[in-house]
Motif scaffolding. Structure first.
Motif, PDB file in Angstrom:
ATOM      1  N   SER A  83      35.481  37.667  28.519  1.00  0.00           N
ATOM      2  CA  SER A  83      34.436  36.689  28.157  1.00  0.00           C
ATOM      3  C   SER A  83      34.628  35.323  28.792  1.00  0.00           C
ATOM      4  N   ASN A  84      34.979  35.302  30.064  1.00  0.00           N
ATOM      5  CA  ASN A  84      35.116  34.036  30.798  1.00  0.00           C
ATOM      6  C   ASN A  84      36.104  33.075  30.146  1.00  0.00           C
ATOM      7  N   ALA A  98      39.262  51.712  36.294  1.00  0.00           N
ATOM      8  CA  ALA A  98      38.316  52.693  36.826  1.00  0.00           C
ATOM      9  C   ALA A  98      37.368  53.208  35.753  1.00  0.00           C
ATOM     10  N   LEU A  99      37.866  53.359  34.529  1.00  0.00           N
ATOM     11  CA  LEU A  99      37.064  53.939  33.452  1.00  0.00           C
ATOM     12  C   LEU A  99      36.132  52.933  32.778  1.00  0.00           C
ATOM     13  N   ALA A 100      36.641  51.748  32.491  1.00  0.00           N
ATOM     14  CA  ALA A 100      35.880  50.776  31.691  1.00  0.00           C
ATOM     15  C   ALA A 100      35.029  49.888  32.587  1.00  0.00           C
ATOM     16  N   PRO A 101      33.700  49.981  32.498  1.00  0.00           N
ATOM     17  CA  PRO A 101      32.855  49.151  33.360  1.00  0.00           C
ATOM     18  C   PRO A 101      32.816  47.691  32.926  1.00  0.00           C
ATOM     19  N   GLN A 102      32.356  46.863  33.814  1.00  0.00           N
ATOM     20  CA  GLN A 102      32.095  45.468  33.469  1.00  0.00           C
ATOM     21  C   GLN A 102      31.087  45.451  32.311  1.00  0.00           C
ATOM     22  N   GLY A 103      31.318  44.576  31.335  1.00  0.00           N
ATOM     23  CA  GLY A 103      30.452  44.522  30.160  1.00  0.00           C
ATOM     24  C   GLY A 103      30.973  45.337  28.991  1.00  0.00           C
ATOM     25  N   THR A 130      41.427  31.231  42.266  1.00  0.00           N
ATOM     26  CA  THR A 130      42.790  31.442  41.811  1.00  0.00           C
ATOM     27  C   THR A 130      42.758  31.513  40.276  1.00  0.00           C
ATOM     28  N   TYR A 131      43.203  32.635  39.758  1.00  0.00           N
ATOM     29  CA  TYR A 131      43.143  32.824  38.292  1.00  0.00           C
ATOM     30  C   TYR A 131      44.367  32.191  37.630  1.00  0.00           C
ATOM     31  N   HIS A 132      44.095  31.565  36.508  1.00  0.00           N
ATOM     32  CA  HIS A 132      45.163  30.927  35.711  1.00  0.00           C
ATOM     33  C   HIS A 132      45.157  31.513  34.298  1.00  0.00           C
ATOM     34  N   TRP A 133      45.160  32.856  34.254  1.00  0.00           N
ATOM     35  CA  TRP A 133      45.195  33.484  32.940  1.00  0.00           C
ATOM     36  C   TRP A 133      46.483  33.135  32.213  1.00  0.00           C
ATOM     37  N   LEU A 134      46.408  33.137  30.886  1.00  0.00           N
ATOM     38  CA  LEU A 134      47.564  32.746  30.070  1.00  0.00           C
ATOM     39  C   LEU A 134      48.544  33.905  29.962  1.00  0.00           C
ATOM     40  N   ILE A 137      34.351  42.484  28.830  1.00  0.00           N
ATOM     41  CA  ILE A 137      34.941  42.362  30.160  1.00  0.00           C
ATOM     42  C   ILE A 137      33.923  41.709  31.084  1.00  0.00           C
ATOM     43  N   THR A 138      34.306  40.579  31.686  1.00  0.00           N
ATOM     44  CA  THR A 138      33.417  39.893  32.625  1.00  0.00           C
ATOM     45  C   THR A 138      33.907  40.180  34.042  1.00  0.00           C
ATOM     46  N   ASP A 139      34.771  39.354  34.591  1.00  0.00           N
ATOM     47  CA  ASP A 139      35.310  39.621  35.928  1.00  0.00           C
ATOM     48  C   ASP A 139      36.176  40.882  35.930  1.00  0.00           C
TER      49      ASP A 139
END
Length: 481
Positions: free
Chosen positions: A398-399, A434-439, A476-480, A375-377
């Motif tokens: 992973s970006n 809330a539970l899973a941190p970045q990384g 602006t996110y362009h996730w699939l 998890i990155t952002d």
């Protein structure tokens, strides 16, 4: 002969006046006149006869030697029973059926209760004040919790063995909570049932009570409401500790340094390693930091076991944050990870082999890639909307152009309708955020998880104070999706 042996003998043979007399002589030799006088009173005519006749010492020494012989035989029997119990515990730990050990055909708690029921030190007739030694008010009750898998051949033997090994002086209650098992997984829940309670009283007497009718083949008593409330508080605390310790590790991986406080982990985007914080985190932060440092340094030196030992030493003391946890360390000790199973549309948050949460998710079939990510952002209200196509939370992988996020199409959960991303319901994605941190590592594949869900009741969800400014208005996110 030590008077501890005589006390045990007198308890079993309260009518033996010679034994009372000998115990009185032992106390008198130690300068404990009050106890000696009480024993002499119980000895009655034996005391009168021996004291007035001034009988030669060898007469009563011969009698004492016979008592010693009886006591030694009982001690050998006690040690033998304890040896069998130890063997039983090791066999339980190894997952092997004990063939000839006493109690082999009974549950582990039955064997513990029978084999470890120690004799009281003081005779039944001793005054209450003499029996206690210290007032009841001076004895502090120590309530400890742990959890173990039950089912598929598991009967909590590992936890029971650990509770037994940590029993000792002082009043202590250890409750073992039951986790459901599914293949090689253990299923963590907020409201896990109490399976066993082991208690040590102020005299060191250890007893075990099963609260599982299937395990004990009995009608067990009701678990007290107090224990149930404490168990709920304990499971909540373990989840908080898992999130915080995982965040500390993520920070260290990113910055090659250790955070100095919880605040360092809960910064505005993009440094929002933690999504939510609680006041409890500040209390446990110093100890979790020290544990993480000890383990990391040990792994770097190739001595992980030593690191775990050092971490355990850091957690000693009644006021330690995890004094209510068996072993004095967080139960969910492995860093959190996310596993996504494309075969059954499941997403699990895990700690080692323990599934902390299991959600049903929407996927994209073959469009959802398999592999390992992190998890990155971590974004609140992606693209500025809580009810948009990405819902109220988003966690980029992973970006890439793939993410775990909410959705405005809740009916797509459980289906393959996305272009590759992982869709979650609003309550689920907010809890995971809330539970899973970045990384947090993320693994996507097939046939990885059991086909079930494990989601708390709404009032038991993991929900604390949202870290401010976790949106990202500059992108602006362009996730699939």
């Amino acid at each position: 002969m030590q008077n501890t042996d005589l006390r045990s003998y007198v308890k079993k043979h309260p009518d033996n006046k010679m034994a009372w007399y000998l115990l009185g002589k032992e106390y008198l030799g130690e300068g404990q006149e009050a106890k000696a006088n009480y024993c002499f009173q119980q000895a009655g005519e034996v005391y009168e006869a021996f004291e007035r006749s001034k009988a030669p010492a060898d007469i009563w020494m011969d009698y004492q030697e016979k008592l010693v012989e009886v006591s030694e035989q009982k001690e050998k029997k006690r040690r033998k029973r304890k040896m069998w119990l130890t063997l039983l515990m090791f066999l339980l730990l190894a997952g092997l059926p004990p063939a000839d050990a006493p109690g082999a055909n009974r549950g582990a708690a039955d064997a513990l209760s029978e084999a470890l029921e120690s004799e009281d030190d003081m005779p039944d007739g001793m005054p209450a004040k003499e029996q206690r030694g210290a007032s009841q008010a001076s004895v502090e009750q120590n309530n400890v919790f742990t959890a173990a898998g039950f089912g598929n051949g598991n009967d909590g033997g590992t936890a029971l063995a650990a509770a037994w090994s940590e029993s000792g002086a002082g009043v202590k209650t250890t409750a073992v909570l039951g986790m459901q098992t599914a293949k090689t997984w253990y299923i963590w829940k907020r409201d896990m049932p109490v399976k066993y309670i082991m208690q040590t009283n102020q005299k060191g007497k250890l007893t075990a009570q099963s609260y599982d009718a299937k395990q004990c083949n009995c009608k067990p008593p009701e678990v007290s409401s107090k224990i149930k409330r404490m168990a709920l508080s304990w499971t909540s605390k373990q989840e908080t500790a898992a999130a915080l310790s995982s965040a500390i590790i993520s920070y260290h991986k990113q910055h090659k340094a250790w955070p100095k406080s919880v605040t360092a982990l809960a910064q505005p985007f993009p440094n929002n390693i933690l999504g939510e914080t609680s006041a409890e985190m500040s209390d446990m932060f110093p100890e979790l930091l020290a544990m993480s440092q000890a383990k990391t340094q040990a792994v770097e030196r190739g001595a992980a076991d030593i690191g775990r030992t050092q971490a355990a030493e850091l957690s000693k003391g009644k006021k330690a944050p995890f004094a209510d946890t068996l072993g004095g360390q967080p139960f969910l000790e492995k860093p959190l990870e996310i596993v996504i199973d494309k075969s059954n549309h499941r997403l699990a948050l895990i700690s080692g082999s323990t599934i902390v949460r299991m959600y049903e998710v929407g996927l994209g079939g073959e469009r959802t890639p398999e592999g390992s990510y992190v998890i990155t952002d971590k974004v609140v209200n992606p693209n500025g909307h809580s009810n948009g196509e990405f819902g109220s939370r988003g966690m980029q992988l992973s970006n890439t152009n793939y993410a775990i996020h909410g959705t405005n199409e809740p009916d797509s959960i459980g289906l393959d309708e996305s272009l590759g991303c992982v869709r979650m319901s609003k309550a689920d994605v907010e809890e995971l955020f809330a539970l899973a941190p970045q990384g947090t590592p993320v693994r996507i594949g097939k046939n990885l998880l059991p086909e079930l869900t494990s989601v708390p009741k709404s009032e038991q969800r993991y929900k604390y104070k949202l870290v401010p400014q976790q949106n990202n208005p500059n992108k602006t996110y362009h996730w699939l999706n």
